[in-house]
Design a protein around this motif. Structure first.
Motif, mmCIF file in Angstrom:
data_model
loop_
_atom_site.group_PDB
_atom_site.id
_atom_site.type_symbol
_atom_site.label_atom_id
_atom_site.label_comp_id
_atom_site.label_asym_id
_atom_site.label_seq_id
_atom_site.Cartn_x
_atom_site.Cartn_y
_atom_site.Cartn_z
ATOM 1 N N PHE A 125 -4.607 -0.811 2.104
ATOM 2 C CA PHE A 125 -4.030 -1.635 3.168
ATOM 3 C C PHE A 125 -5.038 -2.648 3.702
ATOM 4 C CE2 PHE A 125 -2.737 -2.619 7.492
ATOM 5 C CZ PHE A 125 -1.408 -2.953 7.299
ATOM 6 N N ARG B 187 -4.119 -10.961 13.354
ATOM 7 C CA ARG B 187 -3.769 -11.303 11.971
ATOM 8 C C ARG B 187 -3.171 -12.695 11.868
ATOM 9 N NH1 ARG B 187 -1.138 -5.384 11.013
ATOM 10 N NH2 ARG B 187 -3.056 -4.287 10.474
ATOM 11 N N SER C 219 6.245 -0.927 17.191
ATOM 12 C CA SER C 219 5.443 -1.686 16.247
ATOM 13 C C SER C 219 6.361 -2.228 15.160
ATOM 14 C CB SER C 219 4.303 -0.811 15.740
ATOM 15 O OG SER C 219 4.485 -0.428 14.432
ATOM 16 N N TYR D 103 3.170 5.161 1.999
ATOM 17 C CA TYR D 103 3.699 5.027 3.346
ATOM 18 C C TYR D 103 5.215 5.231 3.366
ATOM 19 C CZ TYR D 103 2.342 3.462 8.063
ATOM 20 O OH TYR D 103 2.014 3.420 9.389
ATOM 21 N N GLU E 174 7.056 2.433 1.654
ATOM 22 C CA GLU E 174 6.748 2.288 0.220
ATOM 23 C C GLU E 174 5.988 3.515 -0.226
ATOM 24 O OE1 GLU E 174 5.956 -0.913 1.784
ATOM 25 O OE2 GLU E 174 4.419 -0.038 3.028
ATOM 26 N N ALA F 55 4.234 -4.445 3.614
ATOM 27 C CA ALA F 55 3.593 -3.131 3.680
ATOM 28 C C ALA F 55 3.712 -2.536 5.080
ATOM 29 C CB ALA F 55 2.128 -3.264 3.287
ATOM 30 N N GLY F 56 4.865 -2.735 5.690
ATOM 31 C CA GLY F 56 5.029 -2.243 7.062
ATOM 32 C C GLY F 56 4.006 -2.879 7.985
ATOM 33 N N MET F 57 3.638 -4.117 7.683
ATOM 34 C CA MET F 57 2.552 -4.747 8.425
ATOM 35 C C MET F 57 3.020 -5.352 9.749
ATOM 36 S SD MET F 57 -0.241 -7.569 7.238
ATOM 37 C CE MET F 57 -1.331 -6.503 6.303
ATOM 38 N N THR F 58 2.307 -5.008 10.802
ATOM 39 C CA THR F 58 2.643 -5.496 12.134
ATOM 40 C C THR F 58 2.009 -6.874 12.358
ATOM 41 O OG1 THR F 58 2.650 -3.201 12.853
ATOM 42 C CG2 THR F 58 2.573 -4.878 14.579
ATOM 43 N N GLY G 206 -8.098 -0.250 8.986
ATOM 44 C CA GLY G 206 -7.583 -1.614 9.064
ATOM 45 C C GLY G 206 -6.189 -1.715 9.648
ATOM 46 N N THR G 207 -5.640 -0.610 10.142
ATOM 47 C CA THR G 207 -4.283 -0.647 10.687
ATOM 48 C C THR G 207 -4.304 -0.772 12.213
ATOM 49 O OG1 THR G 207 -4.210 1.764 10.901
ATOM 50 C CG2 THR G 207 -3.358 0.825 8.851
ATOM 51 N N THR G 208 -3.142 -1.063 12.756
ATOM 52 C CA THR G 208 -2.996 -1.114 14.206
ATOM 53 C C THR G 208 -3.236 0.285 14.793
ATOM 54 O OG1 THR G 208 -0.619 -0.853 13.839
ATOM 55 C CG2 THR G 208 -1.414 -3.059 14.277
ATOM 56 N N GLN G 209 -2.937 1.316 13.997
ATOM 57 C CA GLN G 209 -3.156 2.683 14.472
ATOM 58 C C GLN G 209 -4.639 2.957 14.707
ATOM 59 O OE1 GLN G 209 -0.990 2.073 11.871
ATOM 60 N NE2 GLN G 209 0.899 2.549 12.948
ATOM 61 N N SER H 257 0.879 -1.165 0.000
ATOM 62 C CA SER H 257 0.000 0.000 0.000
ATOM 63 C C SER H 257 0.916 1.214 0.000
ATOM 64 C CB SER H 257 -0.878 -0.049 1.252
ATOM 65 O OG SER H 257 -1.898 0.902 1.175
ATOM 66 N N GLN I 23 -5.348 5.237 9.210
ATOM 67 C CA GLN I 23 -5.623 4.437 8.023
ATOM 68 C C GLN I 23 -6.467 3.239 8.442
ATOM 69 O OE1 GLN I 23 -2.164 2.784 5.986
ATOM 70 N NE2 GLN I 23 -3.272 2.849 4.065
ATOM 71 N N GLU J 268 3.084 5.244 11.857
ATOM 72 C CA GLU J 268 4.411 4.905 12.346
ATOM 73 C C GLU J 268 5.292 6.158 12.241
ATOM 74 O OE1 GLU J 268 3.207 1.815 10.803
ATOM 75 O OE2 GLU J 268 3.960 0.285 12.179
#
Ligand code: ARG
Length: 265
Positions: A89, A114, A223, A48, A52, A106-109, A157-160, A45, A155, A197
């Motif tokens: 994302f 998940r 994270s 970011y 990316e 994608a910087g995914m935690t 669907g993110t941890t944020q 995504s 964003q 992040e």
């Protein structure tokens, strides 16, 4: 009658043999399948930075960033080409499980939630959370408490998104699919702050005069980022981890992060 029976029997036998043969082909590991296909398809995504992002290179729109450099190394080690699919994302894991992509980078935690639906590589990078606020409101929003009755962008669907909801119960949380759109909202003062992040928050703040990186620290722990892989593909998890180990040891990841940060300036 006997003849009919034996014909049926023989037909069955032939079918089983054919089925067995194609069954054998299906036994290819995920790594072998990727090698047969000749390309590794990644889902990301790309808004970011420095993970990316899009950048014009020699007049051509290109997706760059340290996640992309890592993906290139993974593809290289597998001996295949790299194909990048840029998407929202929140749709990445569904695309992975639908086999539209081979991995997510994608910087995914790698959260417990998940992990119920996908596997993860080792963590290749960790960061803290950062808060961006509009410059005009920087004096007004200085502490975590100041954020409590504000509009906070994240964003989807993110941890944020989860962090915002858990930490700021009274705030209005605005979730959008693209982080660039959320940043635009804070620049236009439609919302007060954005959580992302820290390197990402910093990147946007550096490039846009109307927003700043706040000193507000969210004590949510670091994270981490990891590569997501569809469950049941141990060969690929192993191959990805091998590349990541190598890149950590030879200092390449740190190098990619520096390069991506500079590219975004
Ligand atoms: N680390 C956070 C998460 O896993 C945010 C990642 C967002 N990545 C992106 N490419 N937009 O939820």
């Amino acid at each position: 009658m006997k003849k009919v029976l034996s014909i049926i029997l023989i037909t069955c036998l032939v079918f089983t043999m054919v089925a067995c043969q194609s069954g054998e082909e299906k036994e290819l590991t995920k790594v072998e399948k990727i090698q047969k296909k000749g390309k590794l398809v990644i889902g990301t995504s790309a808004a970011y930075p420095p993970y990316e992002f899009h950048k014009e290179i020699d007049g051509k729109d290109t997706i760059v960033g340290f996640d992309i450099d890592i993906a290139k190394e993974i593809a290289n080690d597998l001996g295949v080409e790299l194909e990048i699919k840029d998407m929202q994302f929140a749709g990445l894991l569904a695309a992975l499980n639908a086999k539209k992509i081979d991995i997510v980078i994608a910087g995914m935690t790698p959260t417990e939630d998940r992990k119920k639906s996908v596997d993860f590589s080792k963590v290749y990078y960790t960061a803290k959370q950062g808060v961006v606020v509009s410059k005009e409101k920087a004096d007004e929003i200085k502490t975590k408490k100041d954020l409590e009755d504000k509009k906070i962008g994240v964003q989807k669907g993110t941890t944020q998104e989860k962090i915002a909801k858990e930490n700021f119960k009274e705030a209005k949380i605005v979730g959008l699919g693209k982080i660039s759109d959320i940043m635009l909202q804070v620049m236009q003062k439609k919302i007060d702050a954005v959580i992302a992040e820290k390197p990402v928050a910093e990147s946007y703040a550096k490039k846009n005069d109307s927003i700043v990186l706040s000193n507000i620290a969210l004590n949510t722990g670091d994270s981490g980022s990891a590569v997501a892989i569809k469950k049941g593909n141990e060969s690929l998890v192993k191959a990805v981890n091998e590349t990541l180990d190598k890149l950590k040891e030879n200092g390449k990841i740190a190098e990619f992060v520096t390069k991506a940060t500079e590219m975004n300036n």
